[in-house]
Design an enzyme around this catalytic site. Structure first.
Site, PDB file in Angstrom:
ATOM      1  N   MET A  40      38.427  41.456  42.711  1.00 53.64           N
ATOM      2  CA  MET A  40      39.140  41.343  41.418  1.00 53.64           C
ATOM      3  C   MET A  40      40.610  41.041  41.661  1.00 53.64           C
ATOM      4  SD  MET A  40      37.597  44.635  39.477  1.00 53.64           S
ATOM      5  CE  MET A  40      35.855  45.017  39.534  1.00 53.64           C
ATOM      6  N   HIS A  70      31.206  38.834  44.926  1.00 53.51           N
ATOM      7  CA  HIS A  70      31.346  38.477  43.516  1.00 53.51           C
ATOM      8  C   HIS A  70      32.824  38.281  43.208  1.00 53.51           C
ATOM      9  CE1 HIS A  70      30.754  40.036  39.082  1.00 53.51           C
ATOM     10  NE2 HIS A  70      31.107  38.766  39.127  1.00 53.51           N
ATOM     11  N   MET A  72      35.641  37.827  40.949  1.00 54.12           N
ATOM     12  CA  MET A  72      36.132  37.919  39.569  1.00 54.12           C
ATOM     13  C   MET A  72      37.606  37.557  39.612  1.00 54.12           C
ATOM     14  SD  MET A  72      34.067  41.332  38.533  1.00 54.12           S
ATOM     15  CE  MET A  72      33.861  41.749  40.249  1.00 54.12           C
ATOM     16  N   MET A 141      26.388  38.846  33.737  1.00 56.65           N
ATOM     17  CA  MET A 141      27.139  40.095  33.584  1.00 56.65           C
ATOM     18  C   MET A 141      26.628  40.828  32.345  1.00 56.65           C
ATOM     19  SD  MET A 141      29.141  40.394  36.108  1.00 56.65           S
ATOM     20  CE  MET A 141      29.847  41.952  35.549  1.00 56.65           C
ATOM     21  N   GLY A 146      35.181  44.190  35.556  1.00 54.32           N
ATOM     22  CA  GLY A 146      36.452  44.850  35.849  1.00 54.32           C
ATOM     23  C   GLY A 146      36.295  46.290  36.295  1.00 54.32           C
ATOM     24  N   PHE A 147      35.256  46.962  35.803  1.00 57.41           N
ATOM     25  CA  PHE A 147      35.113  48.385  36.110  1.00 57.41           C
ATOM     26  C   PHE A 147      33.638  48.758  36.262  1.00 57.41           C
ATOM     27  CE2 PHE A 147      38.943  47.660  33.706  1.00 57.41           C
ATOM     28  CZ  PHE A 147      39.906  48.339  34.450  1.00 57.41           C
ATOM     29  N   GLY A 149      30.603  51.737  35.948  1.00 54.21           N
ATOM     30  CA  GLY A 149      30.268  52.843  35.057  1.00 54.21           C
ATOM     31  C   GLY A 149      30.346  52.539  33.573  1.00 54.21           C
ATOM     32  N   ASP A 179      24.364  42.324  36.647  1.00 52.46           N
ATOM     33  CA  ASP A 179      25.416  43.221  37.124  1.00 52.46           C
ATOM     34  C   ASP A 179      26.065  43.950  35.957  1.00 52.46           C
ATOM     35  OD1 ASP A 179      27.512  44.379  38.517  1.00 52.46           O
ATOM     36  OD2 ASP A 179      28.469  42.486  39.082  1.00 52.46           O
ATOM     37  N   GLY A 180      25.959  45.284  35.995  1.00 53.88           N
ATOM     38  CA  GLY A 180      26.643  46.092  34.997  1.00 53.88           C
ATOM     39  C   GLY A 180      25.700  46.970  34.200  1.00 53.88           C
ATOM     40  N   GLY A 181      25.908  48.287  34.285  1.00 48.69           N
ATOM     41  CA  GLY A 181      25.114  49.210  33.479  1.00 48.69           C
ATOM     42  C   GLY A 181      23.662  49.320  33.888  1.00 48.69           C
ATOM     43  N   SER A 202      27.512  52.574  39.994  1.00 45.01           N
ATOM     44  CA  SER A 202      27.537  54.018  39.742  1.00 45.01           C
ATOM     45  C   SER A 202      26.148  54.654  39.855  1.00 45.01           C
ATOM     46  CB  SER A 202      28.168  54.310  38.382  1.00 45.01           C
ATOM     47  OG  SER A 202      27.572  53.512  37.389  1.00 45.01           O
TER      48      SER A 202
HETATM   49  C1  DX5 Z   1      31.935  45.178  37.344  1.00 44.09           C
HETATM   50  C2  DX5 Z   1      31.363  44.829  38.687  1.00 44.09           C
HETATM   51  C3  DX5 Z   1      30.116  45.536  39.020  1.00 44.09           C
HETATM   52  C4  DX5 Z   1      30.211  47.039  39.020  1.00 44.09           C
HETATM   53  C5  DX5 Z   1      28.974  47.530  38.340  1.00 44.09           C
HETATM   54  O1  DX5 Z   1      32.936  44.295  37.019  1.00 44.09           O
HETATM   55  O2  DX5 Z   1      31.121  43.441  38.799  1.00 44.09           O
HETATM   56  O3  DX5 Z   1      29.528  45.068  40.223  1.00 44.09           O
HETATM   57  O4  DX5 Z   1      30.302  47.624  40.284  1.00 44.09           O
HETATM   58  O5  DX5 Z   1      29.059  48.890  38.162  1.00 44.09           O
HETATM   59  P1  DX5 Z   1      27.951  49.728  37.410  1.00 44.09           P
HETATM   60  O6  DX5 Z   1      26.653  49.493  38.119  1.00 44.09           O
HETATM   61  O7  DX5 Z   1      28.442  51.134  37.534  1.00 44.09           O
HETATM   62  O8  DX5 Z   1      27.920  49.250  35.990  1.00 44.09           O
HETATM   63 ZN    ZN Z   2      29.912  42.656  40.547  1.00 39.49          ZN
END
Ligand code: DX5
Ligand code: ZN
Length: 223
Positions: A40, A70, A72, A141, A146-147, A149, A179-181, A202
């Site tokens: 990032m 990845h 970003m 996505m 960006g984050f 969890g 990717d994500g959640g 997470s």
């Molecule tokens: C978010 C990242 C993800 C992140 C996913 O911008 O690209 O790879 O680590 O985190 P979880 O699995 O906790 O949503």
């Molecule tokens: Zn990612």
């Protein structure tokens, strides 16, 4: 029915404890093939994370893992060679910041590496159509990048279904990644929709038992 599909979990080290990153990876490294590394830049996403030196160290430490990088970042074209030289196996960049994605894809593939392309939750999946032939991986996505969890955004499922349908119909070779959640509730929906690689941050690294967490994601029931 238990999932016997060929699904991989790609742990995302963004949620790992960086003070003991080796221990955290070693604890689970026989359970996955792709290690997901989130890069990032504080511009494309409102956060900073990992850069080239960490990838280089991970390459040295883990010669057999697929380093799934990845990006970003706003300017992926400037970082393809640095990450490839550091040891990345997969380079995924974002469609939102590329005018001609196929030029980047070809450049990555020229080095014998896998090229991935990704879209954010608000980006139209049709913007990927032009790269179906050439991309090795497509990353949907399911949170705003960006984050770690964050809560899963359900509109990702329709995009994955579309990618799967196109892949089957036209015999495209791309892998479908999300990717994500990702967690035990969303994994079955994602697998059913057609996701082949589930990135999980997470859900793996914040679990009390990380090995069990990967097993639970993989042994998810799909209906
Ligand atoms: C978010 C990242 C993800 C992140 C996913 O911008 O690209 O790879 O680590 O985190 P979880 O699995 O906790 O949503
Ligand atoms: Zn990612």
């Amino acid at each position: 029915m238990s999932s016997k599909l060929l699904v991989e979990i790609a742990p995302s080290i963004l949620s790992a404890n960086f003070g003991k990153l080796n221990d955290e990876i070693n604890e689970i490294k026989d359970k996955f093939k792709y290690l997901h590394i989130d890069v990032m830049d504080g511009h494309f996403v409102p956060n900073l994370s990992i850069g080239v030196p960490i990838v280089k160290s991970l390459r040295k430490e883990y010669p057999d893992l697929m380093l799934d990088t990845h990006l970003m970042i706003t300017n992926p074209a400037e970082f393809i060679e640095p990450f490839i030289n550091a040891g990345s196996d997969i380079i995924t960049f974002h469609r939102e910041v590329t005018i001609n994605p196929n030029l980047l894809i070809e450049r990555i593939k020229k080095y014998g590496k896998k090229a991935g392309i990704s879209i954010n939750p608000d980006t139209d999946v049709k913007l990927l159509d032009c790269s179906f032939e050439s991309a090795d991986l497509i990353l949907i996505m399911s949170v705003y990048p960006g984050f770690g969890g964050q809560k899963f955004i359900y509109s990702a499922l329709k995009k994955i279904e579309y990618l799967k349908e196109q892949k089957i119909k036209n015999n495209y070779q791309y892998l479908i990644q999300v990717d994500g959640g990702v967690n035990v509730d969303t994994a079955p929906l994602l697998i059913k929709a057609g996701a082949e690689i589930l990135v999980a941050g997470s859900a793996v690294f914040e679990a009390h038992d990380k090995r069990q967490a990967i097993d639970s994601l993989l042994n998810t029931k799909i209906f």
